[in-house]
Design an enzyme around this catalytic site. Structure first.
Site, short mmCIF file in Angstrom:
data_model
loop_
_atom_site.label_atom_id
_atom_site.label_comp_id
_atom_site.label_asym_id
_atom_site.label_seq_id
_atom_site.Cartn_x
_atom_site.Cartn_y
_atom_site.Cartn_z
N ARG A 185 -2.50 -1.12 5.29
CA ARG A 185 -3.56 -1.73 4.49
C ARG A 185 -3.08 -3.05 3.89
O ARG A 185 -3.85 -4.03 3.81
CB ARG A 185 -4.01 -0.76 3.39
CG ARG A 185 -4.79 0.43 3.90
CD ARG A 185 -5.13 1.42 2.79
NE ARG A 185 -3.97 2.14 2.29
CZ ARG A 185 -4.00 2.98 1.26
NH1 ARG A 185 -5.13 3.18 0.60
NH2 ARG A 185 -2.90 3.61 0.88
N CYS A 244 0.87 -1.19 0.00
CA CYS A 244 0.00 0.00 0.00
C CYS A 244 0.90 1.22 0.00
O CYS A 244 1.88 1.27 -0.73
CB CYS A 244 -0.96 -0.03 1.18
SG CYS A 244 -0.18 -0.18 2.80
#
Length: 562
Positions: free
Chosen positions: A521, A516
């Site tokens: 994430r 990410c």
């Protein structure tokens, strides 16, 4: 005298004209007759009670038809009968109408323009006008409630469900909790998991949603109104309530599998599915039971957040300690800290390779997932995530405590860090993945980030994506993961995630590395893949931040499909 006669004639003419206007529609008075034939509600009631043969063609929208329609009506859902697709719905019943000479009564919401357009369209399809009628005032003017179809939920047995399972026009809905759906055996069922192909729609979530929210979720799960929907759970009570809710939203063919999962799971020949590593995704009641077990102390419940324990001090799960993500990742690139530094911090937390660690986020799953991927890299054998974090604990009705728990440090982590170096990769390794036809470098960033409209972060200037990286979905921005989380913060159904990834060629038979902006994430999707049993997975720790710092690294912009 003549003047008096003339006045009399004029008065009589006006009386006649007024009577004509009162007793007929004004348009009929002008043109000499109505363009359509009408059926009064009273006449239709008599026809129904006398078992007269006729066709009731109902054009109401599906959600209105589901709420109320006259017994025997055929739902076409063709309203407003303007477009080709509307008229195509009528085409389905035209052959049947032509097989008979029975009267055809058109029913719409109020007997207005939609019914008139239906009347004209059926005329154009060579239906005799002598057979066509419009129900006066439509469904809204129907006052005979005893002749409305009752909203009753049908049932389906095990044999019929097994025979239909897998059909394109069938949607199976599991209303149990996330934990039960994923594989936890909560009610003594022989096998854990769910009926193969079933969509996850917990009763507890349905109860909290308004119609618009629920419709959005149903659409997302491909539970559409043109399918037969089978609803099941542990029993029929909650299943029936959800089924009726669906009918209120316009679902017509909804049935309940009353035998429930216990019966289905008891037959080994009936197909079931479950999250491979479901036990690594725990639920509040499981955590509460662990806390209350005085004989089991070889575990750590850990609240994870960025920075100091501000929220932790406001209230946390009983016995939990706090983990500051700033202690496991370093500025300026926010990569995982050096192995020696990581080992030192884990030992201070009292965590060894053999400690059972239950992680949860105070704000999101991302922070806890970042800690999870780091601990797994280090070599902690049993890392688990509380589904939905602190929010799920509170929603389950469990209390928080404010006592600050200071961990008891250990002398030795118990293994040389990293035990699993393959879980975290660097830029040269990411480049190798890009060259491997059996591997995917997966961008877990918002679509605007992926196509280069924004970097996603105030501290990252460069925009774009790593050339060759596929989109793994994420959320609305760098700080949300709506594509992977339900509205209550729990992880989305793994079957939906699997289908979402498959569209971009992200499958379990490949080497897959997630990245990410910096790692949070990517760590959440890494853990999701781990839960699904994917083996050759990793986090590209440098992510977009490190990649974009070197102008020699190739970058792409825009939609790769265009």
């Amino acid at each position: 005298m003549k003047k008096g006669i003339l006045i009399t004639v004029l008065v009589l003419t006006m009386i006649f004209a007024m009577n004509t206007i009162i007793t007929a529609d004004f348009f009929d008075w002008i043109t000499g007759g109505s363009e359509y034939q009408y059926y009064s509600p009273k006449k239709l009631k008599q026809s129904i009670e006398e078992n007269k043969s006729f066709f009731l063609v109902d054009i109401q929208p599906q959600e209105d038809f589901a709420k109320h329609h006259i017994k025997g009506a055929v739902g076409t859902y063709a309203y407003p009968v303007k477009s080709k697709s509307d008229k195509a719905k009528l085409d389905k019943i035209v052959p049947k109408l032509k097989q008979s000479e029975d009267e055809i009564i058109i029913v719409c919401l109020r007997g207005g323009k939609g019914a008139e357009r239906t009347y004209k369209y059926l005329l154009s399809q060579d239906i005799k006008e002598s057979r066509l009628y419009i129900l006066e005032d439509g469904q809204a003017g129907w006052s005979y409630d005893q002749l409305l179809t009752d909203k009753k939920v049908g049932v389906i047995n095990t044999e019929d469900l097994a025979a239909k399972l897998g059909a394109d026009d069938l949607a199976v809905v599991d209303v149990r909790s996330d934990a039960a759906y994923n594989g936890w055996k909560l009610k003594g069922e022989v096998r854990g998991g769910h009926i193969k192909g079933a969509a996850q729609l917990p009763y507890s979530v349905v109860n909290k949603l308004d119609d618009k929210q629920l419709q959005a979720i149903l659409k997302d799960k491909k539970i559409t109104t043109n399918k037969t929907v089978v609803v099941y759970g542990y029993g029929s009570n909650k299943s029936t309530k959800v089924a009726k809710k669906l009918m209120d939203l316009g679902y017509v063919d909804v049935v309940v599998y009353r035998a429930g999962i216990s019966t289905w799971a008891g037959n080994d020949e009936l197909a079931m599915d479950k999250l491979v590593n479901y036990e690594k995704l725990v639920y509040p009641a499981w955590v509460n039971k662990l806390i209350k077990d005085k004989n089991n102390k070889d575990y750590k419940i850990v609240e994870v957040s960025y920075g100091g324990p501000k929220k932790y001090k406001q209230g946390h799960i009983p016995s939990a300690i706090h983990l500051n993500t700033n202690r496991i990742e370093d500025k300026p690139d926010w990569n995982i800290v050096a192995d020696e530094k990581l080992e030192n911090y884990l030992e201070k937390l009292g965590i060894t390779t053999d400690t059972k660690v239950i992680l949860y986020g105070s704000n999101s799953n991302m922070a806890a997932s970042r800690a999870a991927s780091t601990l797994m890299y280090a070599g902690v054998k049993d890392v688990r995530l509380l589904n939905g974090g602190l929010k799920s604990w509170q929603q389950a009705g469990y209390k928080l405590e404010r006592k600050i728990h200071q961990p008891t440090a250990v002398d030795d982590f118990g293994a040389k860090i990293p035990v699993h170096p393959e879980y975290i990769i660097n830029t040269p390794q990411a480049k190798k993945i890009l060259k491997d036809p059996n591997a995917e470098l997966v961008s877990v960033r918002s679509w605007p980030e992926y196509i280069g409209k924004t970097s996603g972060y105030s501290y990252i200037e460069s925009k774009g994506r790593i050339a060759g990286a596929v989109w793994g979905h994420a959320g609305s921005d760098a700080y949300h993961m709506e594509h992977f989380e339900n509205i209550d913060g729990t992880l989305r159904s793994y079957s939906q995630i699997k289908d979402m990834w498959k569209e971009w060629g992200i499958t379990s038979d490949k080497k897959v590395s997630f990245f990410c902006g910096t790692g949070w994430r990517a760590s959440e999707t890494f853990f999701v893949a781990y839960l699904m049993g994917w083996e050759d997975i990793s986090v590209y720790d440098g992510g977009w931040l490190v990649w974009s710092e070197n102008s020699d690294n190739p970058v792409k912009y825009g939609d790769p499909h265009k």
